[in-house]
Design a protein around this motif. Structure first.
Motif: not given
Length: 357
Positions: A234-261
């Motif tokens: 249930q926690k994973a499903e809630a996280i999925y819903a929040w990320v999917r609903g709170s972010f916009t895809y822009s096609g660019h990430a500033a780094t490939r350091d996952w913590v910094l990103e």
């Protein structure tokens, strides 16, 4: 490992008067009874099926429970359903009892030390009456692992970040290879096996300072979307819903350091698939859900998570697609079937990752 508990056996056919008529055990609202094929309720010993449990029905027709003395032998019938204990060694009423395969009980010394077996599985009793719990113990030259309730574990376990295998006997495998679920593990002399797949996502030493900030950001979000009464699924499903609903895809990430990103993603609320992967990983890890970075092998152009829920791994990709799709806790088969009809969008090297259900 364990010495054979019971060294003798007296067949029930010699010891008891056995009812041979076809019968059925039933509950009449008060207790268990056994009705014969002539419509009358039976008394005495009765076995429900060729290899089924034994009962003793008193003169009033009800199944006896708890202690029973019959022909100078002691038996124990379970209070819940009247079935007889057999081939067990356990503590009852503060004393250690051994029941042979015919159910006859023998009381053991109060300071008995050794293996015990109840309706769940094996455990190990110490002389003071306590049991080995929550960790390893060496017994007769072999290592065993016991859970927090004191029960012996079997199969694959993870302890301190290392993987171990416990045979059906409970003894730890070492200096050998064992194949489990199609995966071959090599266990060294300590019993530990190297993780045979791509590493589980962790925080590197040079990421620790940024991780403290990211953790605080993740926790503030989790406080509003999950709670302690929720399962990890249930926690994973809630996280999925929040990320999917709170972010916009822009096609660019500033780094490939996952913590910094992840930090950039929490601040900006936009990015590419690596941003979605990184933010999801931070939130999942703060909930105690392990993750592995998934990478499309055809072009290294798409990232998502593989997450562990209740001991099994599942795909978790919160990145939105033009054609839609809800890729939350999908199996390999689901991902590959979708991938095959959508330009191999989820093609991945299966040898690098643990299998899903």
């Amino acid at each position: 490992m364990k010495t054979r508990i019971f060294l003798f056996s007296i067949m029930f056919s010699c010891l008891f008067t056995i009812t041979s008529a076809a019968a059925a055990v039933y509950h009449d609202g008060t207790g268990f009874r056994c009705r014969g094929d002539d419509g009358t309720d039976l008394t005495g010993w009765y076995q429900d099926g060729e290899n089924g449990p034994w009962y003793y029905f008193d003169e009033d027709g009800y199944a006896h429970n708890c202690w029973l003395t019959y022909k100078n032998k002691t038996y124990y019938l379970r209070p819940m359903d009247g079935t007889m204990r057999s081939s067990q060694r356990m503590t009852l009423d503060g004393r250690v009892w051994e029941f042979d395969e015919d159910g006859a009980g023998t009381m053991l010394p109060v300071n008995y030390t050794g293996w015990m077996l109840d309706d769940v599985t094996w455990y190990y009793r110490l002389a003071d009456g306590t049991f080995v719990t929550d960790g390893w113990k060496q017994i007769d030259g072999e290592w065993y692992y016991f859970d927090e309730e004191g029960y012996m574990k079997t199969g694959l376990i993870n302890d301190g970040g290392a993987t171990y295998y416990l045979y059906d006997s409970g003894a730890m495998a070492h200096d050998t290879q064992v194949t489990v679920g199609g995966v071959t593990y090599t266990f060294d002399s300590s019993g530990a096996a190297a993780w045979p797949y791509k590493a589980i996502t962790t925080v590197a030493p040079d990421q620790e300072e940024m991780w403290q900030t990211v953790s605080a950001m993740a926790d503030s979000i989790l406080a509003g979307i999950v709670n302690n009464n929720m399962t990890n699924r249930q926690k994973a499903e809630a996280i999925y819903a929040w990320v999917r609903g709170s972010f916009t895809y822009s096609g660019h990430a500033a780094t490939r350091d996952w913590v910094l990103e992840a930090y950039n993603g929490f601040r900006r609320r936009h990015g590419d698939c690596f941003t979605y992967y990184s933010v999801s990983a931070a939130l999942l890890m703060r909930c105690g859900i392990p993750c592995i970075e998934m990478l499309r092998y055809t072009d290294n152009g798409h990232y998502w998570n593989l997450v562990q829920i209740d001991g099994s791994w599942y795909h978790f990709d919160a990145t939105p697609r033009r054609l839609g799709g809800y890729f939350c806790l999908w199996t390999d088969a689901q991902m590959l079937n979708y991938s095959a009809s959508h330009g191999n969008c989820f093609a991945f090297d299966m040898s690098l990752y643990p299998r899903t259900p």
